[in-house]
Write an enzyme that holds these catalytic residues in place. Structure first.
Site, PDB file in Angstrom:
ATOM      1  N   SER A 144      12.674  11.402 -49.008  1.00  0.00           N
ATOM      2  CA  SER A 144      13.136  12.242 -49.206  1.00  0.00           C
ATOM      3  C   SER A 144      14.681  11.784 -50.224  1.00  0.00           C
ATOM      4  O   SER A 144      14.602  10.706 -50.441  1.00  0.00           O
ATOM      5  CB  SER A 144      13.588  12.789 -48.124  1.00  0.00           C
ATOM      6  OG  SER A 144      14.788  13.698 -48.781  1.00  0.00           O
ATOM      7  N   GLU A 239       7.616  23.370 -50.623  1.00  0.00           N
ATOM      8  CA  GLU A 239       9.013  22.315 -50.733  1.00  0.00           C
ATOM      9  C   GLU A 239       9.613  22.960 -51.834  1.00  0.00           C
ATOM     10  O   GLU A 239       9.578  22.984 -52.937  1.00  0.00           O
ATOM     11  CB  GLU A 239       9.165  20.545 -50.802  1.00  0.00           C
ATOM     12  CG  GLU A 239       8.371  20.435 -49.647  1.00  0.00           C
ATOM     13  CD  GLU A 239       8.675  18.815 -49.263  1.00  0.00           C
ATOM     14  OE1 GLU A 239       9.554  18.055 -49.913  1.00  0.00           O
ATOM     15  OE2 GLU A 239       7.680  18.339 -49.216  1.00  0.00           O
ATOM     16  N   HIS A 269       9.076  19.798 -46.421  1.00  0.00           N
ATOM     17  CA  HIS A 269       9.885  18.928 -46.727  1.00  0.00           C
ATOM     18  C   HIS A 269       9.747  17.533 -45.122  1.00  0.00           C
ATOM     19  O   HIS A 269      10.047  17.574 -43.743  1.00  0.00           O
ATOM     20  CB  HIS A 269      11.703  18.483 -46.385  1.00  0.00           C
ATOM     21  CG  HIS A 269      11.778  18.229 -47.140  1.00  0.00           C
ATOM     22  ND1 HIS A 269      11.370  17.645 -48.196  1.00  0.00           N
ATOM     23  CD2 HIS A 269      12.854  16.826 -47.198  1.00  0.00           C
ATOM     24  CE1 HIS A 269      12.596  16.138 -49.113  1.00  0.00           C
ATOM     25  NE2 HIS A 269      13.552  16.310 -47.861  1.00  0.00           N
TER      26      HIS A 269
END
Length: 305
Positions: A144, A239, A269
């Site tokens: 991320s 996502e 995610h």
């Protein structure tokens, strides 16, 4: 109907989010996140260290070679997350690859906005080089916002004419803080957690009022990517940030970068964090280990020793 494994993973995240409201402090959010995801029983050794002035932790499996290492940057939107919240994921990568991992607690926003996290990332990498590790024996990895930091760090290293790592692993990387990808619309109903408004709020939190989200060191999607090492990108099909990976992979390939993009059907995610619930998480980590071993030659070295 019994809950599916992915349902259980989603519920773990939603349970934390439900406990927050407008009055919840950032400090409390960070504490809650660490408490929810911080457990690990993986058979690794953990050693605290100051890596160029940055709080970090060596997470090492037994018999890991001393001359090879992975530098890991955790996710959390540059706002939450820590080595503690990601220790199990990092440990699983260390165990699967047979390589020790240096994970760092880079500075978080809003107390420390861009480029504080990037400065910490570069400082930790330079510390590894100063300790005698060769760049060809180092890989970067992150999820991320940590995936963003992996790319930004390599771009910053290239600018400073420092040697780049051998390879990099990106899990659901956040490459576009402008959030232009079509998946923010096409995956809005499928993604149970992240929506575009939330992503843009995190971007503002990271940049403050004057920051430029198009800065290549903020949004690597807009960078000249020439010269970056081989990349493995893993992303879930559900996502909203799917296109942050897909568009980035296309641009990187056009720049001549060796990119392996894995889009995991039905996954959310950073699904790799949910090894207790998801068999796909185990499979993804095996793929990560195989990629790392190809570029760091860890298994071959251990087999011949």
């Amino acid at each position: 109907m019994a809950a599916t494994p992915i349902d259980l993973a989603i519920e773990r995240i939603r349970a934390v989010y439900r406990s927050w409201n407008r009055e919840t402090s950032v400090t409390q959010m960070r504490s809650d996140w660490d408490a929810a995801f911080g457990g690990s029983t993986a058979p690794v050794t953990c050693e605290c260290v100051s890596a160029g002035g940055v709080d970090g932790e060596w997470i090492s499996p037994d018999d890991a070679p001393e001359d090879k290492a992975i530098l890991y940057f955790h996710g959390g939107g540059f706002r939450i997350g820590s080595v503690a919240s990601h220790r199990d994921l990092i440990a699983q990568i260390a165990l699967a690859s047979g390589c020790r991992v240096l994970a760092i607690n880079y500075r978080l926003a809003p107390e420390h906005r861009f480029p504080a996290a990037l400065d910490n990332a570069v400082a930790a990498y330079r510390w590894m080089l100063d300790r005698g590790l060769k760049s060809a024996n180092i890989a970067l990895a992150g999820d991320s916002a940590g995936g963003n930091l992996v790319l930004a760090a390599m771009l910053a290293l290239r600018e400073r004419r420092l040697p780049l790592p051998a390879s990099a692993v990106l899990m659901s990387p956040w490459t576009d803080l402008v959030a232009t990808g079509a998946s923010y619309v096409s995956r809005a109903e499928a993604d149970p957690i992240h929506q575009r408004a939330m992503i843009l709020a995190l971007a503002k939190n990271y940049l403050g009022g004057q920051g430029d989200p198009y800065d290549p060191l903020v949004s690597p999607l807009y960078a000249d990517l020439g010269g970056l090492p081989p990349l493995l990108i893993q992303v879930g099909d559900r996502e909203t940030v799917l296109d942050d990976s897909v568009m980035f992979a296309e641009i990187a390939r056009a720049a001549g970068i060796d990119v392996n993009l894995e889009v995991w059907d039905g996954m959310i995610h950073v699904f790799q964090m949910f090894g207790a619930e998801l068999p796909e998480a185990h499979q993804a980590i095996v793929s990560i280990a195989q990629f790392l071993n190809r570029h760091l030659h860890i298994k071959a070295e251990r087999a011949s020793s």
